[in-house]
Scaffold this motif. Structure first.
Motif, PDB file in Angstrom:
ATOM      1  N   ASN A  55       0.809  -1.219   0.000  1.00  0.00           N
ATOM      2  CA  ASN A  55       0.000   0.000   0.000  1.00  0.00           C
ATOM      3  C   ASN A  55       0.839   1.263   0.000  1.00  0.00           C
ATOM      4  OD1 ASN A  55      -2.529  -1.349   0.049  1.00  0.00           O
ATOM      5  ND2 ASN A  55      -2.250  -1.746   2.249  1.00  0.00           N
ATOM      6  N   ASP A  56       2.070   1.168   0.520  1.00  0.00           N
ATOM      7  CA  ASP A  56       2.940   2.347   0.605  1.00  0.00           C
ATOM      8  C   ASP A  56       3.704   2.499  -0.716  1.00  0.00           C
ATOM      9  OD1 ASP A  56       4.842   4.295   1.150  1.00  0.00           O
ATOM     10  OD2 ASP A  56       5.225   3.577   3.184  1.00  0.00           O
ATOM     11  N   MET A  57       3.571   3.661  -1.375  1.00  0.00           N
ATOM     12  CA  MET A  57       4.272   3.900  -2.641  1.00  0.00           C
ATOM     13  C   MET A  57       5.774   3.711  -2.509  1.00  0.00           C
ATOM     14  SD  MET A  57       2.528   7.141  -4.567  1.00  0.00           S
ATOM     15  CE  MET A  57       3.060   8.291  -3.298  1.00  0.00           C
ATOM     16  N   ALA A  58       6.325   4.103  -1.356  1.00  0.00           N
ATOM     17  CA  ALA A  58       7.772   4.059  -1.168  1.00  0.00           C
ATOM     18  C   ALA A  58       8.306   2.633  -1.159  1.00  0.00           C
ATOM     19  CB  ALA A  58       8.153   4.764   0.133  1.00  0.00           C
ATOM     20  N   GLU A  59       7.434   1.653  -0.894  1.00  0.00           N
ATOM     21  CA  GLU A  59       7.860   0.260  -0.838  1.00  0.00           C
ATOM     22  C   GLU A  59       7.686  -0.463  -2.170  1.00  0.00           C
ATOM     23  OE1 GLU A  59       9.352  -0.917   1.796  1.00  0.00           O
ATOM     24  OE2 GLU A  59       9.090   1.028   2.781  1.00  0.00           O
ATOM     25  N   MET A  60       7.121   0.216  -3.153  1.00  0.00           N
ATOM     26  CA  MET A  60       6.885  -0.441  -4.437  1.00  0.00           C
ATOM     27  C   MET A  60       8.185  -0.652  -5.202  1.00  0.00           C
ATOM     28  SD  MET A  60       3.506   1.598  -5.782  1.00  0.00           S
ATOM     29  CE  MET A  60       3.680   0.862  -7.423  1.00  0.00           C
TER      30      MET A  60
ATOM     31  N   GLN B  51       8.500  -0.476 -11.764  1.00  0.00           N
ATOM     32  CA  GLN B  51       7.446  -1.039 -12.599  1.00  0.00           C
ATOM     33  C   GLN B  51       7.916  -1.144 -14.050  1.00  0.00           C
ATOM     34  OE1 GLN B  51       4.195  -1.958 -11.131  1.00  0.00           O
ATOM     35  NE2 GLN B  51       5.732  -1.811  -9.485  1.00  0.00           N
TER      36      GLN B  51
ATOM     37  N   TYR C 235       9.293   2.639 -14.616  1.00  0.00           N
ATOM     38  CA  TYR C 235       8.413   3.599 -13.953  1.00  0.00           C
ATOM     39  C   TYR C 235       8.626   3.559 -12.437  1.00  0.00           C
ATOM     40  CZ  TYR C 235       6.111   3.364 -18.490  1.00  0.00           C
ATOM     41  OH  TYR C 235       5.858   3.390 -19.836  1.00  0.00           O
TER      42      TYR C 235
ATOM     43  N   ASN D 138       7.699   6.206  -8.703  1.00  0.00           N
ATOM     44  CA  ASN D 138       6.681   7.140  -8.223  1.00  0.00           C
ATOM     45  C   ASN D 138       7.313   8.125  -7.243  1.00  0.00           C
ATOM     46  OD1 ASN D 138       6.344   6.146  -5.339  1.00  0.00           O
ATOM     47  ND2 ASN D 138       5.916   4.254  -6.466  1.00  0.00           N
ATOM     48  N   SER D 139       6.507   9.051  -6.746  1.00  0.00           N
ATOM     49  CA  SER D 139       7.043  10.101  -5.878  1.00  0.00           C
ATOM     50  C   SER D 139       7.462   9.596  -4.511  1.00  0.00           C
ATOM     51  CB  SER D 139       6.005  11.225  -5.709  1.00  0.00           C
ATOM     52  OG  SER D 139       4.758  10.684  -5.268  1.00  0.00           O
ATOM     53  N   GLY D 140       7.179   8.338  -4.214  1.00  0.00           N
ATOM     54  CA  GLY D 140       7.606   7.769  -2.943  1.00  0.00           C
ATOM     55  C   GLY D 140       8.923   7.033  -3.030  1.00  0.00           C
ATOM     56  N   ASN D 141       9.145   6.326  -4.145  1.00  0.00           N
ATOM     57  CA  ASN D 141      10.352   5.493  -4.217  1.00  0.00           C
ATOM     58  C   ASN D 141      11.428   6.027  -5.155  1.00  0.00           C
ATOM     59  OD1 ASN D 141       9.322   4.954  -6.748  1.00  0.00           O
ATOM     60  ND2 ASN D 141       9.022   2.761  -6.422  1.00  0.00           N
TER      61      ASN D 141
END
Length: 308
Positions: A4-9, A12, A27, A29-32
């Motif tokens: 659920n946490d973007m930083a842990e994704m 992609q 790809y 995101n702004s978390g990771n």
């Protein structure tokens, strides 16, 4: 498992790429995308490397290579600069054709002849010269000579780029003889330094980079001095600095909380944005040659120089 946490994704990949060009896309995101932890640039005074070069056992290079600490896959002293020493024994020659935009050289001792493309120059102790990268260059020593040099090799290695040569080259071969340096420094000492300047220093530039006052597009070079029993106040700048201790006994630098005692021809590494100061406790003038990757930061309007 659902994340659920973007930083842990994880990174992609394209779902169903139709071409090789699509398949090469990735790809974040702004978390990771911004949580990469890079090793810091370490404050350091390098003494073993000049000692090895000055031992004059063989013709060749001694690199100030901290790439393992920096996590760089190529030789580097800072992320964008590489300092090195070179020894050329009497009667020997050394190929000094480097993969960089430019390299800045200082003659620690000895006499030699340098051939840069179709140009030649006679070199002696205390000379400074600028070499364009990618141009066939060779040093031939009439008596054993030792050099200190800094180039932006890591910058080009990081970009997997090659130097541009010929009429479109960013720099050319420039020679700054020791007697001219002494004269120009005397001219500087004939003027007063105001509160907005960092003491009496000689700044080196060249015809192609005169407008920016740099010696090369991304590199700056200055010969800084400290009068006896004086110091340069604590300050910082966003560029990293590589400093050659030319004269000063006793003299030292404070880099953060680390005291770095100078020794003849040692290289001081000052990390970017690190608080530092230089001190001369001796009875004679201290001199130190400073190369920075400051051209980048001047151009980007982010030099960030300030006194504490």
């Amino acid at each position: 498992m659902t994340i659920n946490d973007m930083a842990e994704m994880p990174v992609q990949h394209p779902r169903a790429p139709k071409t090789g060009a699509e398949a090469r896309g990735r790809y974040f995101n702004s978390g990771n995308a911004f949580n990469i932890k890079l090793p810091p640039v370490p404050p350091r005074i390098l003494r073993d490397e000049p000692a090895q070069a000055l031992a004059k056992n063989e013709t060749g290079w001694v690199l100030c290579d901290l790439s393992a600490e920096l996590g760089c896959p190529f030789p580097a002293t800072t992320p964008l600069m590489l300092a090195r020493y070179a020894t050329v024994l009497a009667g020997d020659g050394l190929d000094v054709t480097l993969t960089c935009t430019a390299s800045i050289w200082y003659v620690i001792e000895g006499t030699a002849r340098i051939i840069v493309g179709g140009e030649t120059a006679e070199l002696g102790k205390g000379d400074v010269f600028l070499l364009p990268g990618g141009v066939e260059s060779r040093i031939e020593a009439s008596e054993t000579a030792v050099f200190w040099a800094v180039g932006n090799d890591p910058q080009l290695a990081f970009e997997k780029a090659a130097p541009i040569t010929g009429e479109e080259a960013a720099t050319g071969f420039v020679h700054y003889p020791a007697d001219e340096i002494t004269h120009q420094l005397d001219v500087v000492y004939g003027r007063d330094a105001n509160d907005g300047t960092s003491g009496h220093a000689l700044i080196f530039s060249a015809e192609p980079t005169e407008a920016s006052r740099n010696i090369a597009p991304t590199l700056t070079l200055s010969l800084n001095t400290l009068k006896p029993h004086s110091f340069q106040p604590p300050h910082k700048h966003n560029s990293a600095a590589l400093t050659l201790a030319v004269a000063g006994d006793p003299a030292y630098s404070m880099v953060g909380d680390l005291k770095c005692d100078w020794s003849p021809w040692a290289t001081l590494l000052t990390p970017p944005a690190e608080k530092h100061s230089h001190h001369n406790d001796g009875d004679t003038r201290a001199e130190f040659l400073i190369v920075q990757d400051g051209g980048f930061y001047y151009h980007a309007r982010t030099m960030g120089f300030e006194f504490y």
